[in-house]
Enzyme design. Structure first.
Site, PDB file in Angstrom:
ATOM      1  CG  ASP A 198      -1.886   1.163   1.280  1.00  0.00           C
ATOM      2  OD1 ASP A 198      -1.816   2.023   0.386  1.00  0.00           O
ATOM      3  OD2 ASP A 198      -2.693   1.216   2.227  1.00  0.00           O
ATOM      4  CB  ILE A 199       2.122   3.468  -2.676  1.00  0.00           C
ATOM      5  CG1 ILE A 199       2.934   2.300  -3.227  1.00  0.00           C
ATOM      6  CG2 ILE A 199       2.927   4.758  -2.782  1.00  0.00           C
ATOM      7  CD1 ILE A 199       3.285   2.449  -4.706  1.00  0.00           C
ATOM      8  CB  THR A 222       3.113   6.649   5.581  1.00  0.00           C
ATOM      9  OG1 THR A 222       2.710   8.021   5.740  1.00  0.00           O
ATOM     10  CG2 THR A 222       3.676   6.161   6.908  1.00  0.00           C
ATOM     11  CB  CYS A 391     -12.612  20.376  -0.343  1.00  0.00           C
ATOM     12  SG  CYS A 391     -10.823  20.596  -0.225  1.00  0.00           S
TER      13      CYS A 391
END
Length: 414
Positions: A198-199, A222, A391
């Site tokens: 998981d990047i 992370t 946002c």
């Protein structure tokens, strides 16, 4: 505005002095459509616009800030809000932002503002350059603000990306579970899956879900110290046996297993591509190609826009330094150039993210008092309010601009 209306208009403003009169006059030249209720310093209220649509309200900013709106609304408008120079008096911030931006398109000085915009674009790519050391600094700027902050408004698993609402009755927790289920279905976990990467693993929610659903060895990477520490602490939640096969590394994706190839059956990245920077896109997919085994599969989840653009200056300076929302072509082209095959592109409506953001904001507002005692002062709260409101506006269906995409890539001979 008729002569009589204008006379009445300035009669109200004159009570507050020549600065307020001029500020209000300038604002009236910007706001030609919609309904904007402006509260003057001494309490008088004046309505601008043509009376169409929902009414929004704001206090009158000082003359200096209104002048800046003509030439560079971004970052002038949010900077003034964060500094307490104006406030929302009616409706929600995102509606006010929408009204101002729609009017700003037709505001005076359009030629000058266009020239400024072209200059900004020329320097944009320079700001996108993000070597390893700078990337680490930029990630910490946002994600190391403190886990207490993020616990206050995220769901229990702390997913900081768009939730997928399948039913009107879905709450935030259920919608995030929907997102995890759909993502892992597209990732194609099966009995043959031995290794998963998981990047940009955040606080570990997705890696924990993968570990619980498979017997694979799962690695999350992370650049955030706060995320890294909390993800490691939460490994115990999935039980000792599963936790033994779950690992976290504090490193840049470009440095992970440097020099090694074909390490993972599956690679996933959710909400990290927006931080890569446009000049590093090919490097990002080169890294996935290098680490993915033959016949492997990768899923990259990102906000996407209709066409290439630049990042908001205020967002770049204050919220996500070096960030950029790509057009879908800016995901597919560099991936194919790196040798990956595009198996599928899934597009999710922006209203999912708008709803996610509104739920985050509700939780943030409820927690403001407690957060204030922990160092998140009024100025920080205003900055966060503007960030979330801006946002929400960006995902407004009326603009049909931003969506969320999940692209499935494979590494196999065609």
């Amino acid at each position: 505005m008729s002569f009589l209306q204008e006379n009445r208009f300035f009669k109200h403003a004159a009570c507050d002095g020549p600065g307020s009169s001029l500020a209000l006059w300038l604002l009236s030249k910007i706001v030609r459509s919609g309904r904007l209720e402006v509260t003057l310093p001494k309490g008088n209220v004046v309505e601008l616009g043509d009376g169409s649509g929902n009414i929004c309200g704001m206090s009158l900013p000082p003359l200096k800030n209104v002048l800046l709106l003509f030439f560079r609304p971004d970052p002038s408008l949010p900077d003034a809000f964060v500094a307490g120079k104006w406030r929302v008096t009616k409706g929600e911030l995102e509606e006010l932002i929408f009204l101002l931006l729609e009017n700003e398109k037709q505001a005076p000085c359009k030629t000058l503002r266009g020239m400024i915009s072209r200059i900004k674009k020329k320097f944009f790519h320079l700001r996108q350059y993000s070597p390893v050391d700078l990337s680490s600094h930029r990630v910490r700027h946002h994600y190391d603000l403190g886990n207490r902050l993020y616990r206050a408004f995220l769901d229990p698993e702390m997913f900081y990306s768009c939730a997928f609402f399948e039913k009107e009755s879905d709450d935030l927790e259920q919608a995030q579970k929907n997102k995890v289920r759909i993502t892992l279905e597209r990732l194609g976990l099966d009995d043959k899956t031995r290794t998963v990467l998981d990047i940009g693993s955040g606080w570990g929610g997705l890696t924990r879900a993968i570990a619980l659903r498979s017997d694979a060895e799962v690695t999350g990477i992370t650049l955030s110290h706060e995320q890294f520490e909390l993800a490691n602490l939460r490994k115990e939640e999935i039980g000792e046996k599963k936790a033994r096969k779950l690992f976290y590394e504090l490193c840049d994706y470009r440095q992970h297993k440097e020099g090694q190839t074909a390490c993972y059956d599956r690679i996933v990245s959710v909400g990290m591509y927006e931080h890569v920077g446009i000049t590093q896109y090919r490097i990002f997919f080169d890294t996935i190609f290098r680490l993915l085994k033959q016949d492997g599969r990768a899923v990259v989840h990102s906000i996407v826009r209709r066409e290439s653009d630049t990042t908001s200056r205020w967002i770049d300076q204050n919220i996500f330094p070096g960030g950029y929302i790509p057009a879908i072509s800016e995901m597919i082209r560099p991936a194919e150039e790196a040798g990956l095959n595009v198996e599928a592109v899934y597009s999710h409506e922006g209203k999912n993210y708008a709803r996610t953001l509104r739920l985050w904001r509700e939780r943030f507002r409820r927690a403001k008092g407690e957060l204030a005692t922990e160092g998140y002062d009024e100025k920080f709260s205003r900055m966060w309010e503007f960030y979330l409101g801006a946002c929400i506006n960006s995902f407004d269906a009326r603009q049909e601009n931003l969506r969320v995409a999940q692209v499935v890539f494979t590494k196999a001979l065609l």
